[in-house]
Design an enzyme around this catalytic site. Structure first.
Site, PDB file in Angstrom:
ATOM      1  N   ASP A 158       0.971  -1.133  -0.061  1.00 18.29           N
ATOM      2  CA  ASP A 158       0.133   0.021   0.058  1.00 18.29           C
ATOM      3  C   ASP A 158       0.949   1.038   0.023  1.00 18.29           C
ATOM      4  OD1 ASP A 158      -2.520   1.710   0.412  1.00 18.29           O
ATOM      5  OD2 ASP A 158      -1.618   1.865   2.464  1.00 18.29           O
ATOM      6  N   ASP A 206      -0.355   4.940   0.638  1.00 12.72           N
ATOM      7  CA  ASP A 206      -0.833   6.012   1.840  1.00 12.72           C
ATOM      8  C   ASP A 206      -0.833   5.638   2.902  1.00 12.72           C
ATOM      9  OD1 ASP A 206      -1.109   8.746   0.309  1.00 12.72           O
ATOM     10  OD2 ASP A 206      -2.802   7.648  -0.819  1.00 12.72           O
TER      11      ASP A 206
END
EC number: 3.1.3.-
Length: 258
Positions: free
Chosen positions: A9, A11
């Site tokens: 991932d 953010d």
């Protein structure tokens, strides 16, 4: 277990908005040095894969190429292409979103249409207006198929937790009384797309992220092991309440031995 593929991932995991997460750079450099495959599996639809890679390299000094980026925009475009039995140029779409989403969708050859599109696709749009919501709502009410890129209600950036795509999509869901077909995390669709697109075995992969409700649930739904890092959205209190725990948990990525 030594994983052959890492799905990472962005953010809250690699950075927080413009703020660096220093250990993220070391984590990815270790993967690269050991020859372990890694891809950035993001729910960000506002940027193209090249823009995502450029941000990682130029602003965070994290090794990345456009080919290593998988977005809901790409997965949505693939989904739309498979919706129809005939040539996609015979069909039309209306998209609420930024360039990353619009370019992926319209590059399939599907036509732009506001009044009677076959499909309405809604993602994060920094300049969303009532008029755009109105067009989308009326089109869905006329029978357009409703796709939402991802259900993220919030995004972690340097200012805190700001509204995400899910907040935008939920307004259209409310106005149409219809639930969108979601493509991005936590749905399995994006993981299946990534595995097919990048040719990896989900059984030997691990999903790395900070958000239980998107990253970790995506891994769980797909039968992929998960690594939760406490540098973003989810807290220890959150995880204490869930029935299915992440496969692994770390405070920081520098705790993890790749």
């Amino acid at each position: 277990m030594k994983y052959q593929t890492y799905l990472i991932d962005l953010d809250g995991t690699m950075y927080r908005g413009k703020d660096k997460i220093p250990e993220a750079k070391t984590f990815v450099e270790n993967l690269q040095a050991k020859g372990v495959d890694y891809y950035f599996l993001t729910n960000n639809t506002t940027k193209t894969p090249q823009q995502v890679a450029d941000n990682l390299v130029n602003n965070h000094q994290i090794p990345a190429t456009a080919d290593q980026v998988v977005t809901p925009s790409l997965a949505t475009a693939a989904y739309v292409k498979n919706m129809f039995d005939d040539d996609i140029s015979n069909h039309s779409a209306y998209v609420i979103g930024e360039y990353g989403l619009k370019s992926a969708v319209y590059n399939t050859g599907i036509k732009f249409e506001e009044t009677n599109p076959d499909v309405v696709i809604v993602g994060l749009d920094y300049d969303v207006t009532y008029h755009k919501f109105e067009i989308a709502t009326l089109a869905i009410k006329r029978g357009a198929f409703f796709i939402g890129t991802n259900a993220d209600t919030n995004l972690p950036n340097e200012r805190g937790l700001v509204p995400g795509a899910g907040s935008v999509i939920s307004l259209v869901e409310t106005s149409t009384q219809q639930r969108a077909k979601y493509i991005g995390k936590p749905e399995r669709d994006i993981m299946d797309f990534a595995a097919d697109f990048k040719h990896f075995d989900p059984k030997t992969a691990v999903m790395v992220g900070d958000n239980y409700n998107t990253d970790i649930k995506c891994g769980i739904a797909s039968g992929v092991d998960t690594l939760l890092v406490y540098t973003g959205v989810s807290t220890h209190e959150d995880i204490a309440k869930v029935a299915i725990k992440p496969t692994h948990e770390v405070e920081s990525l520098d705790e993890w031995d790749v």
